[in-house]
Design a protein around this motif. Structure first.
Motif, PDB file in Angstrom:
ATOM      1  N   ILE A  11       0.843  -1.204   0.000  1.00 42.12           N
ATOM      2  CA  ILE A  11       0.000   0.000   0.000  1.00 42.12           C
ATOM      3  C   ILE A  11       0.875   1.250   0.000  1.00 42.12           C
ATOM      4  N   LYS A  12       1.966   1.195   0.708  1.00 44.11           N
ATOM      5  CA  LYS A  12       2.890   2.343   0.717  1.00 44.11           C
ATOM      6  C   LYS A  12       3.427   2.604  -0.693  1.00 44.11           C
ATOM      7  N   LYS A  13       3.749   1.537  -1.386  1.00 46.85           N
ATOM      8  CA  LYS A  13       4.275   1.688  -2.745  1.00 46.85           C
ATOM      9  C   LYS A  13       3.182   2.193  -3.689  1.00 46.85           C
ATOM     10  N   ILE A  14       1.970   1.695  -3.527  1.00 49.25           N
ATOM     11  CA  ILE A  14       0.867   2.165  -4.384  1.00 49.25           C
ATOM     12  C   ILE A  14       0.647   3.659  -4.143  1.00 49.25           C
ATOM     13  N   GLN A  15       0.721   4.060  -2.894  1.00 46.74           N
ATOM     14  CA  GLN A  15       0.560   5.485  -2.566  1.00 46.74           C
ATOM     15  C   GLN A  15       1.653   6.328  -3.231  1.00 46.74           C
ATOM     16  N   PHE A  16       2.850   5.767  -3.238  1.00 45.59           N
ATOM     17  CA  PHE A  16       3.982   6.441  -3.896  1.00 45.59           C
ATOM     18  C   PHE A  16       3.641   6.705  -5.374  1.00 45.59           C
ATOM     19  N   TYR A  17       3.108   5.688  -6.042  1.00 40.40           N
ATOM     20  CA  TYR A  17       2.745   5.866  -7.467  1.00 40.40           C
ATOM     21  C   TYR A  17       1.539   6.801  -7.606  1.00 40.40           C
ATOM     22  N   ARG A  18       0.606   6.712  -6.673  1.00 46.94           N
ATOM     23  CA  ARG A  18      -0.604   7.552  -6.733  1.00 46.94           C
ATOM     24  C   ARG A  18      -0.232   9.037  -6.708  1.00 46.94           C
ATOM     25  N   GLU A  19       0.789   9.337  -5.926  1.00 49.04           N
ATOM     26  CA  GLU A  19       1.204  10.742  -5.809  1.00 49.04           C
ATOM     27  C   GLU A  19       1.912  11.229  -7.069  1.00 49.04           C
ATOM     28  N   ARG A  20       2.385  10.304  -7.874  1.00 50.59           N
ATOM     29  CA  ARG A  20       3.144  10.705  -9.065  1.00 50.59           C
ATOM     30  C   ARG A  20       2.356  10.638 -10.363  1.00 50.59           C
ATOM     31  N   PHE A  21       1.333   9.814 -10.395  1.00 51.62           N
ATOM     32  CA  PHE A  21       0.551   9.684 -11.626  1.00 51.62           C
ATOM     33  C   PHE A  21      -0.812  10.346 -11.434  1.00 51.62           C
ATOM     34  N   PRO A  22      -1.228  11.160 -12.425  1.00 52.99           N
ATOM     35  CA  PRO A  22      -2.508  11.853 -12.248  1.00 52.99           C
ATOM     36  C   PRO A  22      -3.723  10.909 -12.277  1.00 52.99           C
ATOM     37  N   LEU A  23      -3.645   9.828 -13.048  1.00 55.76           N
ATOM     38  CA  LEU A  23      -4.803   8.928 -13.149  1.00 55.76           C
ATOM     39  C   LEU A  23      -4.567   7.644 -12.363  1.00 55.76           C
ATOM     40  N   LYS A  24      -5.587   7.204 -11.655  1.00 55.60           N
ATOM     41  CA  LYS A  24      -5.395   5.972 -10.864  1.00 55.60           C
ATOM     42  C   LYS A  24      -5.173   4.754 -11.760  1.00 55.60           C
TER      43      LYS A  24
END
Ligand code: FES
Length: 161
Positions: A11-24
């Motif tokens: 989940i921490k890693k997914i959050q990392f990507y979420r903060e960098r990519f505009p679309l989920k």
């Protein structure tokens, strides 16, 4: 939903990507890589959990997993075939054996057969180089050199129907 596969590390890693990519939707592929890195393949429950966590339709994620060969999707197939690909088994023709198994089961490496009876995985040495090319069906070990024809293979596979 309580998560079994999406642990705090993922989940921490997914959050990392979420903060960098505009679309989920852009997070799906890197998230699947993280899941596969941790579990060696993509367990079925993980796809559902990822769909829930990202609020993306399950079919979108399943489509990605089945489209890309790089993802190995374990969907609780009834039987798990492990074929050794290390040198002695390679030299003894594991590829012919693999092709025959793929054709007879309808499964592919890292993918279930459409009827979910079979799942194929390539593995490193299983300590049975003396019977190369060696393979396992569930916990049963087989000597691939004894399979001389499609009928020989069918006989073995029929034990697991
Ligand atoms: S190399 Fe295949 S079983 Fe050892």
């Amino acid at each position: 939903m309580r998560y079994r596969f999406l642990n705090s590390e993922i989940i921490k890693k997914i959050q990392f990507y979420r903060e960098r990519f505009p679309l989920k939707e852009q997070v799906i592929i890197p998230a699947l890589h993280e899941i596969q890195n941790l579990y060696r393949d993509i367990p079925e429950g993980a796809v559902e959990e990822l769909s829930d966590y990202l609020s993306v339709p399950l079919s979108d994620i399943e489509g990605i997993v089945s489209f890309y060969d790089m993802f190995r999707h374990r969907k609780n197939a009834k039987n798990h075939i492990r074929i050794c690909r290390n040198l002695p088994c390679h030299l003894s023709g594991y590829k012919n054996l693999l092709d025959m198994i793929k054709e007879k089961t309808g499964a592919n490496i890292g993918k279930n057969s459409p009827d979910k009876k079979w799942y194929i995985e390539l593995v490193e040495c299983i300590g049975s180089c003396g019977i190369a090319p060696a393979f396992l069906i569930n916990d049963d070990l087989y000597d691939g050199s004894k399979i001389k024809s499609e009928e020989d293979l069918e006989k073995i596979l029929s034990r697991y129907e």
